[in-house]
Design a protein around this motif. Structure first.
Motif, PDB file in Angstrom:
ATOM      1  N   MET A   1       0.845  -1.194   0.000  1.00 33.61           N
ATOM      2  CA  MET A   1       0.000   0.000   0.000  1.00 33.61           C
ATOM      3  C   MET A   1       0.886   1.251   0.000  1.00 33.61           C
ATOM      4  O   MET A   1       1.924   1.286   0.637  1.00 33.61           O
ATOM      5  CB  MET A   1      -0.913  -0.011   1.227  1.00 33.61           C
ATOM      6  N   SER A   2       0.473   2.254  -0.703  1.00 33.54           N
ATOM      7  CA  SER A   2       1.227   3.501  -0.781  1.00 33.54           C
ATOM      8  C   SER A   2       1.183   4.249   0.546  1.00 33.54           C
ATOM      9  O   SER A   2       0.204   4.198   1.271  1.00 33.54           O
ATOM     10  CB  SER A   2       0.649   4.393  -1.873  1.00 33.54           C
ATOM     11  N   ASN A   3       2.257   4.958   0.839  1.00 37.30           N
ATOM     12  CA  ASN A   3       2.363   5.721   2.070  1.00 37.30           C
ATOM     13  C   ASN A   3       1.891   7.159   1.826  1.00 37.30           C
ATOM     14  O   ASN A   3       2.514   7.881   1.036  1.00 37.30           O
ATOM     15  CB  ASN A   3       3.816   5.701   2.548  1.00 37.30           C
ATOM     16  N   PRO A   4       0.811   7.591   2.487  1.00 38.12           N
ATOM     17  CA  PRO A   4       0.286   8.943   2.259  1.00 38.12           C
ATOM     18  C   PRO A   4       1.300  10.049   2.546  1.00 38.12           C
ATOM     19  O   PRO A   4       1.333  11.052   1.840  1.00 38.12           O
ATOM     20  CB  PRO A   4      -0.906   9.045   3.210  1.00 38.12           C
ATOM     21  N   VAL A  24      -1.894  18.633  -7.476  1.00 44.33           N
ATOM     22  CA  VAL A  24      -3.295  18.375  -7.133  1.00 44.33           C
ATOM     23  C   VAL A  24      -3.656  16.930  -7.463  1.00 44.33           C
ATOM     24  O   VAL A  24      -4.301  16.241  -6.665  1.00 44.33           O
ATOM     25  CB  VAL A  24      -4.234  19.378  -7.857  1.00 44.33           C
ATOM     26  N   ALA A  25      -3.218  16.443  -8.624  1.00 45.54           N
ATOM     27  CA  ALA A  25      -3.516  15.055  -9.005  1.00 45.54           C
ATOM     28  C   ALA A  25      -2.921  14.078  -7.996  1.00 45.54           C
ATOM     29  O   ALA A  25      -3.573  13.107  -7.599  1.00 45.54           O
ATOM     30  CB  ALA A  25      -2.985  14.770 -10.407  1.00 45.54           C
ATOM     31  N   LYS A  26      -1.691  14.343  -7.535  1.00 42.48           N
ATOM     32  CA  LYS A  26      -1.047  13.472  -6.552  1.00 42.48           C
ATOM     33  C   LYS A  26      -1.811  13.528  -5.223  1.00 42.48           C
ATOM     34  O   LYS A  26      -2.042  12.506  -4.583  1.00 42.48           O
ATOM     35  CB  LYS A  26       0.409  13.888  -6.359  1.00 42.48           C
ATOM     36  N   GLU A  31      -6.015  11.219  -1.329  1.00 45.91           N
ATOM     37  CA  GLU A  31      -7.381  11.310  -0.799  1.00 45.91           C
ATOM     38  C   GLU A  31      -8.143   9.994  -0.988  1.00 45.91           C
ATOM     39  O   GLU A  31      -8.938   9.614  -0.133  1.00 45.91           O
ATOM     40  CB  GLU A  31      -8.109  12.464  -1.476  1.00 45.91           C
ATOM     41  N   THR A  32      -7.876   9.287  -2.078  1.00 45.05           N
ATOM     42  CA  THR A  32      -8.587   8.032  -2.324  1.00 45.05           C
ATOM     43  C   THR A  32      -8.130   6.922  -1.395  1.00 45.05           C
ATOM     44  O   THR A  32      -8.917   6.047  -1.049  1.00 45.05           O
ATOM     45  CB  THR A  32      -8.444   7.568  -3.795  1.00 45.05           C
ATOM     46  N   ILE A  33      -6.837   6.954  -0.973  1.00 49.15           N
ATOM     47  CA  ILE A  33      -6.347   5.878  -0.105  1.00 49.15           C
ATOM     48  C   ILE A  33      -6.343   6.260   1.368  1.00 49.15           C
ATOM     49  O   ILE A  33      -6.315   5.387   2.234  1.00 49.15           O
ATOM     50  CB  ILE A  33      -4.937   5.402  -0.523  1.00 49.15           C
TER      51      ILE A  33
END
Length: 115
Positions: A1-4, A24-26, A31-33
């Motif tokens: 899982m990606s680290n926020p 903003v896209a990043k 925000e989704t995870i």
């Protein structure tokens, strides 16, 4: 899982290079995870306001306040976002809430939960 937190740092690096749309896209990926990542909402509020997406910016600033209801800085940021988006009555209301949090008896920044 990606680290926020790592992704957030990547987004800020993109912003610092002047690529606000990519930042903003990043942030939206984060925000989704991690929808409760307050720093992401705070940064989105600022960047979306700069892009002229006022309703989205305000929505994210409100989310920061929702996540940190006793934080005077969050209320202050909401006030600034409202002001920059031309919504002065809402800005004044948020600023008043921020000030009342800062004036509490011995609570410092209002983080005590009494206000």
């Amino acid at each position: 899982m990606s680290n926020p937190d790592v992704m957030y740092d990547e987004a800020i690096a993109l912003k610092d290079k002047g690529d606000i749309p990519a930042a903003v896209a990043k942030l939206q990926e984060i925000e989704t995870i991690a929808p409760e990542h307050a720093l992401t909402h705070s940064a989105l509020a600022v960047m979306l306001q700069k892009l002229g997406k006022f309703d989205e910016a305000i929505s994210h600033a409100k989310k920061v306040v929702e996540l940190n209801p006793n934080d005077a800085f969050s209320q202050s940021q909401l006030s600034v976002i409202y002001q920059r988006c031309g919504r002065i009555p809402e800005a004044e209301d948020a600023l008043g809430k921020s000030r009342s949090m800062n004036m509490g008896g011995g609570c410092g920044s209002g983080g005590c939960g009494h206000h």
